[in-house]
Design a protein around this motif. Sequence first.
Motif, PDB file in Angstrom:
ATOM      1  N   LEU A  78       0.831  -1.199   0.000  1.00  0.00           N
ATOM      2  CA  LEU A  78       0.000   0.000   0.000  1.00  0.00           C
ATOM      3  C   LEU A  78       0.869   1.254   0.000  1.00  0.00           C
ATOM      4  N   PRO A  79       0.323   2.387  -0.439  1.00  0.00           N
ATOM      5  CA  PRO A  79       1.069   3.649  -0.329  1.00  0.00           C
ATOM      6  C   PRO A  79       1.283   4.010   1.133  1.00  0.00           C
ATOM      7  N   MET A  80       2.330   4.778   1.395  1.00  0.00           N
ATOM      8  CA  MET A  80       2.584   5.289   2.731  1.00  0.00           C
ATOM      9  C   MET A  80       1.832   6.611   2.910  1.00  0.00           C
ATOM     10  N   VAL A  81       1.079   6.741   4.010  1.00  0.00           N
ATOM     11  CA  VAL A  81       0.352   7.970   4.307  1.00  0.00           C
ATOM     12  C   VAL A  81       1.237   8.856   5.173  1.00  0.00           C
ATOM     13  N   VAL A  82       1.430  10.105   4.739  1.00  0.00           N
ATOM     14  CA  VAL A  82       2.351  11.022   5.409  1.00  0.00           C
ATOM     15  C   VAL A  82       1.588  12.270   5.847  1.00  0.00           C
ATOM     16  N   THR A  83       1.764  12.652   7.100  1.00  0.00           N
ATOM     17  CA  THR A  83       1.163  13.891   7.618  1.00  0.00           C
ATOM     18  C   THR A  83       2.232  14.851   8.122  1.00  0.00           C
ATOM     19  N   HIS A  84       3.485  14.635   7.745  1.00  0.00           N
ATOM     20  CA  HIS A  84       4.588  15.490   8.189  1.00  0.00           C
ATOM     21  C   HIS A  84       4.329  16.923   7.735  1.00  0.00           C
ATOM     22  N   PRO A  85       4.386  17.899   8.650  1.00  0.00           N
ATOM     23  CA  PRO A  85       4.033  19.282   8.275  1.00  0.00           C
ATOM     24  C   PRO A  85       4.964  19.892   7.239  1.00  0.00           C
ATOM     25  N   HIS A  86       6.183  19.357   7.113  1.00  0.00           N
ATOM     26  CA  HIS A  86       7.131  19.919   6.149  1.00  0.00           C
ATOM     27  C   HIS A  86       7.305  19.028   4.922  1.00  0.00           C
ATOM     28  N   ARG A  87       6.374  18.070   4.746  1.00  0.00           N
ATOM     29  CA  ARG A  87       6.316  17.243   3.544  1.00  0.00           C
ATOM     30  C   ARG A  87       7.620  16.472   3.319  1.00  0.00           C
ATOM     31  N   LYS A  88       7.964  15.657   4.305  1.00  0.00           N
ATOM     32  CA  LYS A  88       9.140  14.800   4.212  1.00  0.00           C
ATOM     33  C   LYS A  88       8.743  13.359   4.506  1.00  0.00           C
ATOM     34  N   PHE A  89       9.482  12.441   3.903  1.00  0.00           N
ATOM     35  CA  PHE A  89       9.251  11.023   4.163  1.00  0.00           C
ATOM     36  C   PHE A  89      10.586  10.297   4.088  1.00  0.00           C
ATOM     37  N   THR A  90      10.841   9.458   5.089  1.00  0.00           N
ATOM     38  CA  THR A  90      12.053   8.644   5.104  1.00  0.00           C
ATOM     39  C   THR A  90      11.680   7.189   4.873  1.00  0.00           C
ATOM     40  N   ASP A  91      12.203   6.646   3.807  1.00  0.00           N
ATOM     41  CA  ASP A  91      11.946   5.256   3.427  1.00  0.00           C
ATOM     42  C   ASP A  91      13.012   4.373   4.074  1.00  0.00           C
ATOM     43  N   MET A  92      12.567   3.487   4.966  1.00  0.00           N
ATOM     44  CA  MET A  92      13.494   2.589   5.664  1.00  0.00           C
ATOM     45  C   MET A  92      13.579   1.224   4.992  1.00  0.00           C
ATOM     46  N   GLU A  93      12.836   1.046   3.895  1.00  0.00           N
ATOM     47  CA  GLU A  93      12.822  -0.246   3.206  1.00  0.00           C
ATOM     48  C   GLU A  93      13.595  -0.143   1.893  1.00  0.00           C
ATOM     49  N   VAL A  94      14.864   0.178   1.978  1.00  0.00           N
ATOM     50  CA  VAL A  94      15.665   0.379   0.771  1.00  0.00           C
ATOM     51  C   VAL A  94      16.871  -0.548   0.770  1.00  0.00           C
ATOM     52  N   THR A  95      17.325  -0.834  -0.432  1.00  0.00           N
ATOM     53  CA  THR A  95      18.495  -1.685  -0.633  1.00  0.00           C
ATOM     54  C   THR A  95      19.482  -0.954  -1.527  1.00  0.00           C
ATOM     55  N   PRO A  96      20.740  -0.829  -1.132  1.00  0.00           N
ATOM     56  CA  PRO A  96      21.722  -0.143  -1.981  1.00  0.00           C
ATOM     57  C   PRO A  96      21.769  -0.741  -3.384  1.00  0.00           C
ATOM     58  N   GLY A  97      21.830   0.144  -4.379  1.00  0.00           N
ATOM     59  CA  GLY A  97      21.904  -0.284  -5.766  1.00  0.00           C
ATOM     60  C   GLY A  97      20.560  -0.522  -6.423  1.00  0.00           C
ATOM     61  N   GLN A  98      19.480  -0.514  -5.652  1.00  0.00           N
ATOM     62  CA  GLN A  98      18.143  -0.752  -6.201  1.00  0.00           C
ATOM     63  C   GLN A  98      17.550   0.550  -6.742  1.00  0.00           C
ATOM     64  N   MET A  99      16.919   0.474  -7.916  1.00  0.00           N
ATOM     65  CA  MET A  99      16.228   1.626  -8.491  1.00  0.00           C
ATOM     66  C   MET A  99      14.838   1.741  -7.872  1.00  0.00           C
ATOM     67  N   TYR A 100      14.503   2.952  -7.398  1.00  0.00           N
ATOM     68  CA  TYR A 100      13.184   3.211  -6.832  1.00  0.00           C
ATOM     69  C   TYR A 100      12.530   4.378  -7.570  1.00  0.00           C
ATOM     70  N   GLN A 101      11.222   4.282  -7.707  1.00  0.00           N
ATOM     71  CA  GLN A 101      10.438   5.375  -8.288  1.00  0.00           C
ATOM     72  C   GLN A 101       9.419   5.838  -7.261  1.00  0.00           C
ATOM     73  N   TYR A 102       9.400   7.156  -7.010  1.00  0.00           N
ATOM     74  CA  TYR A 102       8.481   7.725  -6.020  1.00  0.00           C
ATOM     75  C   TYR A 102       7.564   8.748  -6.689  1.00  0.00           C
ATOM     76  N   GLN A 103       6.291   8.701  -6.316  1.00  0.00           N
ATOM     77  CA  GLN A 103       5.326   9.733  -6.676  1.00  0.00           C
ATOM     78  C   GLN A 103       4.528  10.087  -5.427  1.00  0.00           C
ATOM     79  N   VAL A 104       4.043  11.317  -5.391  1.00  0.00           N
ATOM     80  CA  VAL A 104       3.288  11.785  -4.230  1.00  0.00           C
ATOM     81  C   VAL A 104       1.971  12.372  -4.708  1.00  0.00           C
TER      82      VAL A 104
END
Length: 573
Positions: free
Chosen positions: A399-425
Amino acid sequence: MSVKELKEALQLNSTHFLNVYFASSVREELAGAATWPWDKEAVSHLGGVVLNPAYYGMPGHTNTMIHEVGHVLGLYHVFKGVSEKESCDDPCRETVPSMETGDLCADTAPTPKSRLCRDPEPANDICGLTHFPGAPFSNYMSYTDDECTDSFTPNQVARMHCYLDLVYQQWSESRKPTPIPIPPMVIGQNHTSLTIHWLPPISGVVYDRAPGSTCDACTEDGTFHQYVYKASSGRVCDSSGYWTPEEAVGPPDVDQPCEPSLQAWSPELHLYHMNMTVPCPAEGCSLELLFQHPVQADTLTLWVTYLSMNSSQALFDIEILLELKESVHLGPLNTFCDTPLTIKLHVDGKVLGVKVYTFDERMEIDAALLTSQPHSSLCSGCRPVSYQVLREPPFSSGLPMVVTHPHRKFTDMEVTPGQMYQYQVQAEAGGEIGEASPPLRHVHGGPYCGDGKVTRSIGEMCDDGDLLNGDGCSRVCALEEGFNCVGEPSLCYRYEGDGICEPFEKETSIIDCGLHTPEGHLDQWATQAYSYHEDKKKCPASLVTGEPHSMRAQNEGSEQSEDSLQKDNEIWL
């Protein structure tokens, strides 16, 4: 019957619909014409699109309606800033894709007007040699033949959504949040995490827009902004019906500051007889401006768009109107017609209006904006817009991650070095979800704009370690016009006019490098000049011979007379 007469006869209001007229009297035999969203006629019976039936549907004009609707929704031609510019110094001139010049879209490359379905040839004109790689010839806002126009860019779509939301909101009953106009940005990473940041929706609204609420006018820190709600003046209005107090209601709309306008209030009584101006009385002419919501005020901004006398005499007092019929007089203030006057308010109690006093019977006031102190009670009940972060490959939950951070930031802790990721908001408010932003694609552990290292492989021209525009290296790590950047992190400096001809400016800078002659070409300068109207002493025709130069008048030890040469730099006219 003219097009305007047709619209006047039909009286089709544009508030809830986009009206399209077919009329053969479109000016200059154009295939179509449209009303800009910032025109005051945009949502009146004079707004809409006019199509010339002589061209409509004909080969080469099958996309004319799409093109004109683009104008209605705020899109310029893609060649604005190149073919549509006043001079090489025009601030709208576009040399690199930008949201601040040209067509105000950063994903349409600069291009001249062309009907070719390919990149135009390089141009060598008075502005220098210019190449046009990646020209948007397939864009609906070009003049390219219809056979290859088929798209708008994401920035153009976002711009159209902006005006749909800000000007034409009554065309739709949906309260769906507007899109986020550009991709999110990487602002930090380590071996186990990646942090991204994004802009708010293009409308600037950061709270859920419940019908009838004041949240549309609130910023993230709870500051409330409001324009004038009601205006009045004891001065009798001009008999023409222009310059009434109502012209100061709402946001500013004067097109050309420092020039007389009919879109502002003025004490002027005689529109057509300027020599019959009636002076203001001994107590001055006044304009009372009221705001709908009394607030603990922080600043007042006043748009005085025309003055005919010394500014300290023009604005000799501003009275801040408070609740309980109290007021505070600020006294004389200097103001200028080309810059809004912003006043820091230090008053006790809630401000409900202002009263402006002037002795300048031709002064014009366009608008006033009252800004509350942060954490206004008018914003306390507003529910912030939340965001959904979409990722490919998906998060472990699917599922998408729901973010309510007042300064519009998100830290992804599910990452692997060398992996390509695509993000949209995408923004979420009132149970509705806005369109997803353009995608960010990033290889975890790889370089990114803002890391302070210039990585050419990802298109960086500089990297000063921040995401700010205006410092020479833009928020997308592109060189800004007039700057050169060196080192890592990039140190940027203005090079134009420093007197040093650097290799990269030989073809473009006349100031530092002189006129450029391309290889294989030859410049010839006039060797003789003749004129039927020549003053050989003051302005000889010989001034135009040879390379461009300056001619200094020689005094020969005596003071110049009034009719002698007065200027160091002379040209023949």
